[in-house]
Design a protein around this motif. Structure first.
Motif, short mmCIF file in Angstrom:
data_model
loop_
_atom_site.label_atom_id
_atom_site.label_comp_id
_atom_site.label_asym_id
_atom_site.label_seq_id
_atom_site.Cartn_x
_atom_site.Cartn_y
_atom_site.Cartn_z
N PRO A 110 -32.20 12.99 6.97
CA PRO A 110 -31.34 12.16 5.66
C PRO A 110 -31.89 12.49 4.36
CG PRO A 110 -31.77 11.14 7.98
CD PRO A 110 -32.63 12.38 8.15
N ASN A 111 -33.31 12.52 4.25
CA ASN A 111 -33.66 12.38 2.98
C ASN A 111 -33.39 13.78 2.21
OD1 ASN A 111 -34.84 10.10 3.39
ND2 ASN A 111 -36.86 10.77 3.48
N GLY A 112 -33.45 14.83 2.87
CA GLY A 112 -33.11 16.18 2.49
C GLY A 112 -31.52 16.21 2.21
N ALA A 113 -30.65 15.68 3.13
CA ALA A 113 -29.50 15.73 2.67
C ALA A 113 -28.83 15.10 1.17
CB ALA A 113 -28.65 15.12 3.93
N ALA A 114 -29.58 13.95 1.27
CA ALA A 114 -29.20 12.92 0.08
C ALA A 114 -29.62 13.52 -1.19
CB ALA A 114 -30.34 11.47 0.30
N LEU A 115 -30.84 14.38 -1.06
CA LEU A 115 -31.03 15.02 -2.36
C LEU A 115 -30.37 16.07 -2.64
CD1 LEU A 115 -33.08 15.84 -4.69
CD2 LEU A 115 -34.59 17.06 -2.78
N VAL A 116 -29.78 16.92 -1.76
CA VAL A 116 -28.96 18.06 -1.92
C VAL A 116 -27.55 17.49 -2.46
CG1 VAL A 116 -27.29 19.86 -0.86
CG2 VAL A 116 -29.74 19.47 -0.23
N LEU A 117 -26.98 16.30 -1.75
CA LEU A 117 -25.92 15.72 -2.45
C LEU A 117 -26.08 15.26 -3.77
CD1 LEU A 117 -24.58 13.82 0.91
CD2 LEU A 117 -23.55 15.87 0.05
N PHE A 118 -27.21 14.54 -4.11
CA PHE A 118 -27.35 14.18 -5.25
C PHE A 118 -27.47 15.24 -6.59
CE2 PHE A 118 -30.25 13.35 -8.90
CZ PHE A 118 -29.71 12.37 -9.77
N ILE A 119 -27.98 16.28 -6.26
CA ILE A 119 -28.40 17.41 -6.91
C ILE A 119 -26.79 17.86 -7.44
CG2 ILE A 119 -28.85 19.99 -7.43
CD1 ILE A 119 -31.21 17.77 -8.00
#
Length: 441
Positions: free
Chosen positions: A177-186
């Protein structure tokens, strides 16, 4: 700014760049190596396979980049990580050198792909748009399958969470989840600043924000804060109000990542979240408690390891054994399964010692100083938001070897090289793009 267009599409180098950017959102390993269970990602495959080809085609540019003064800070940082490794080559410690080569190759690979800088902006936008749509769609489909159809799938994450709740978190192709959230934010940030096509922006940014929320990641607190900064940029809002809200959200983020809210009865009955550090609450009040999490415990442990090995740390591959030894000594809970530092700053301290940490601080200072010299306001804002995000994310994530982090390092440095090059005419490029280019000053 640019719009999504297939008219400028492309040379084969841009196809490789497109694939590389999309691969940054895929966290699942494509291969489990024999070296300590380390995995090889799709991005690694692309870099290893195409770097010799790209390096040969742009061999003259490669020499220019290697000799450029602007790459010296990167040399210093990478050297500060490499030097401590040579003090820990016993056993399979030499494998750490291979791990160190990954960000080096990623950096050179992206720098060379960005050499044709006038053509890369459209590719970056197209790849970001594609990755955002894929990540959101796959994640949401996985979430619907898990919630409505009760089908287990790798695109969601299920674990005990706050107050004993067990939510279904969107993890998409990243696997976490943390990785997916970071990717989407970028992705949201890149599209907001670089894509002028309002319709496609609205679709992907809306899907990205919804997907980011569905990750239920603690990091969405700081991402939502940064999104608000983007939206209010240039608006007549009180800076005091915006800064106050930002500080308040950051404080909440720091609290919730280091002290987990739980119901008191669950803590005392050992029914609390499985990644709690201790069953002894920090605070109890009105049936609720705050319990220390591994994010805090591992930072403390990493500092203790650093104090025992101050100059060169314990080495990248010796951190987990050091934590296991702390378990045996009783200075770390035996039941804990989270042995990663979960913090770039303490990770570098424990693994690479003071040498690595000073290199990290110097590199961060150089990045922020370099961003201030970016002449284009749009790119300056983009880099500022992204690196501010990295700086906060580094509090609870290990980013020193992150492909995403090194992708932006290469992008920033390549832009600086082009900006200082007399052969690169920003105004001429702006005229070629019909006056809509992001390179207009």
């Amino acid at each position: 700014m640019t719009s999504i267009s297939l008219d400028r599409w492309p040379k084969w180098e841009q196809v490789i760049l497109f694939a590389t950017i999309v691969s940054l959102g895929i966290g699942y390993p494509f291969f489990e190596s024999a070296f300590g269970g380390k995995s090889v990602s799709l991005t690694d495959y692309l870099v290893i396979f195409f770097l010799p080809l790209i390096g040969w085609k742009y061999r003259k540019s490669l020499v220019t980049v290697i000799m450029s003064k602007k790459i010296v800070p990167t040399y210093i940082f990478l050297s500060s990580l490499l030097i401590p490794i040579f003090f820990h080559l016993e056993g399979d410690g030499w494998v750490s050198v291979i791990g160190w080569l990954r960000p080096c190759m990623m950096f050179v690979f992206v720098v060379l792909l960005f050499r044709e800088y006038k053509e890369t902006e459209n590719t970056v936008v197209m790849a970001s748009w594609t990755l955002g749509l894929i990540t959101s769609t796959v994640g949401l489909l996985g979430w619907v399958a898990a919630v409505l159809l009760n089908i287990e799938n790798p695109f969601v994450h299920i674990r005990p969470y706050y107050l004993g709740i067990i939510p279904i978190q969107l993890s998409a192709l990243d696997g976490h989840p943390n990785g997916a959230a970071l990717v989407l934010f970028i992705i949201i940030t890149v599209l907001y600043f670089l894509n002028r096509d309002a319709k496609t922006n609205k679709v992907v940014i809306a899907a990205g924000i919804f997907g980011m929320i569905m990750t239920l990641s603690k990091s969405i607190l700081i991402y939502s804060d940064l999104v608000c900064l983007c939206i209010t940029r240039g608006k007549r809002y009180s800076k005091v109000l915006i800064n106050s809200v930002g500080v308040f959200i950051l404080i909440l983020y720091l609290i919730f990542t280091h002290a987990l809210p739980q119901q008191v009865k669950d803590v005392h009955q050992n029914n609390a979240s499985f990644y709690i550090y201790s069953q002894k609450p920090l605070v109890e009040y009105m049936g609720l408690s705050l319990v220390k999490t591994p994010y805090l415990a591992n930072k403390i442990a990493a500092v203790q390891i650093f104090l025992e090995h101050p100059w060169t740390g314990v080495g990248p591959r010796n951190f987990v054994p050091a934590m296991e030894q702390m378990k045996l000594n009783g200075s770390y809970p035996a039941e804990s399964i989270y042995l990663s530092p979960h913090c770039t700053y303490t990770s570098v301290l424990a693994r690479f010692g003071l040498i690595g940490f000073l290199g990290l601080i110097y590199y961060m200072w150089w990045i922020w100083s370099s961003i201030k010299t970016v002449k284009n306001r749009t790119l300056r804002s983009l880099f500022s938001i992204v690196y501010f995000c990295f700086g906060l994310e580094a509090i609870n994530s290990d980013l020193e070897y992150s492909h995403l982090f090194w992708f932006f390092n290469a992008w920033l440095m390549t832009y600086l090289l082009h900006q200082s090059s007399s052969s690169y005419d920003h105004e001429e490029y702006a005229r070629q793009q019909g006056g809509n280019s992001q390179y207009q000053q």
